[in-house]
Design an enzyme around this catalytic site. Structure first.
Site: not given
Length: 436
Positions: A134, A136, A205, A302
């Site tokens: 996200g 980071i 990821k 988010g």
């Protein structure tokens, strides 16, 4: 200076966040990028919702291919997800000479090699910071900030849904199924949570980070993927008594024999910072030979956290838009002709430590039989708990922590121990990482 025109594919949670943040911080972003970045075209199946979000300021269509072929669009932002039409759209955008920004980890993990080759042939950029963790900025850290280092290993809590579930299981002592329902009620887990709870999302990821860290192609199909659905609340409790926390960890390590690429529940010493990442937060620990261990922490999902990463990529692409392609940061950090295809280690050859929980008859000599089998496989014991049986019970739990050994040796030992008449259930085996 002429603005950069962006075509947005998908204006759901992340797409809406991207539009909102880009509009709200327009002045700051322009000062950083050197020219305005504006979304001029949006494709979404729900045209009315798209018009409502954009306020009628941009062209809206339900035909995504109209965006990727539009001559006025400079950068395509793909936020549709999945492997199918998203891949076709990205490749079509590249074919039309457009740069691409995507948050699609599944697409990059499974088709990244093909996409990067196409982009290199057309001298365009594919940016994917939002695909991992996200908000980071871990991709930029690996690709640029740590470029002086030989990366030794990466360990990441890179799925917020599973981290929330494990945190709740530990705090409340509840079983997986109960906590999953609560996670779904709160919106942390999807109605179909398979990709999250079975470790697939984390493996996507991890595959991307491994490629950047070690200069290898993306190898999702060779990753060992294990989720948390079979994890028991009592193992979380026993781990705590031994000074460990259990996290779903994505781990990749460069060894002389090849690259480890694995996702599974893992015991981590409670004193490590990463072991104390709770709730839906993400964290990635990177060990470089020069810098040592570095930790990156923040929101892994988010609307606005992910939008932050998408817009950072837009700014990067805007800055480099007119630069010589040979002077751009390579997609996977290493120059394309300097990539190496290192072997991915089969799990049987991986070396780590282990947590074993055995359900056995409560009688003399049982532990001696078990330790003899472990010794025959050159496996030494680091710590042990032997639980007192309840009143009237004739069985008890033995919990063992081993020193470093190969997976194939622990497999052989478990098979022999389970064949003992005194062992009354399948052995619970979890891996343990000290992360030093």
């Amino acid at each position: 200076m002429k603005p950069i025109n962006v075509g947005l594919l998908g204006i759901g949670t992340v797409g809406g966040g991207t539009f909102t943040v880009l509009k709200r911080n327009q002045e700051e972003i322009t000062r950083r990028a050197g020219r305005p970045i504006r979304i001029t075209m949006v494709a979404d199946r729900n045209v009315e919702k798209a018009r409502e979000i954009t306020g009628g300021d941009v062209r809206v269509t339900d035909d995504a291919f109209a965006v990727v072929t539009d001559p006025e669009v400079d950068i395509v932002v793909e936020l549709i997800g999945g492997y199918g039409v998203a891949k076709d759209l990205v490749l079509k955008a590249i074919e039309n000479g457009k740069h691409v920004v995507t948050a699609n980890k599944a697409l990059i993990a499974t088709h990244g090699n093909e996409i990067f080759a196409a982009a290199q042939a057309k001298n365009v950029m594919v940016a994917f910071e939002a695909a991992v963790a996200g908000g980071i900025p871990i991709i930029k850290a690996l690709r640029e900030g740590l470029t002086a280092n030989r990366i030794e290993w990466i360990a990441g809590i890179i799925n917020g849904t599973t981290n929330f579930i494990l945190s709740e299981m530990r705090d409340k002592g509840l079983p997986f199924d109960v906590v999953l329902k609560e996670a779904q009620r709160l919106g942390y887990a999807e109605a179909d949570p398979t990709f999250d709870v079975e470790g697939v999302d984390a493996a996507h990821k991890l595959t991307i980070m491994a490629a950047i860290a070690f200069g290898i192609p993306v190898h999702f199909d060779k990753a060992h993927v294990e989720g948390i659905t079979k994890l028991h609340a009592e193992d979380i409790k026993y781990a705590e008594q031994l000074g460990y926390r259990i996290k779903l960890l994505g781990l990749t390590r460069h060894t002389p024999e090849g690259v480890e690429l694995r996702v599974h529940p893992t015991l981590i010493p409670a004193k490590r910072l990463i072991a104390n990442v709770e709730g839906a937060m993400n964290a990635v620990l990177v060990k470089g030979d020069a810098v040592g261990a570095t930790l990156y922490y923040g929101k892994g999902a988010g609307a606005e956290p992910t939008a932050s990463a998408v817009i950072a990529d837009l700014v990067d692409v805007t800055r480099m838009h007119t630069s010589d392609p040979e002077n751009r940061v390579p997609h996977l950090a290493f120059q394309p002709d300097a990539m190496v295809d290192l072997p991915i280690l089969p799990l049987a050859e991986v070396q780590t430590s282990y947590y074993l929980r055995l359900r056995v008859e409560d009688r003399p000599g049982v532990l001696a039989e078990i330790t003899r089998i472990l010794a025959d496989q050159s496996i030494s014991i680091d710590a042990m708990i032997q639980k007192e049986p309840g009143e009237g019970e004739e069985q008890t739990d033995i919990i063992l922590l081993t020193h470093l050994t190969r997976e194939k040796h622990i497999d052989a030992a478990i098979a022999k121990i389970e064949s003992l008449p005194v062992v009354k259930a399948k052995i619970i085996r979890l891996r343990l990482e000290e992360l030093l």
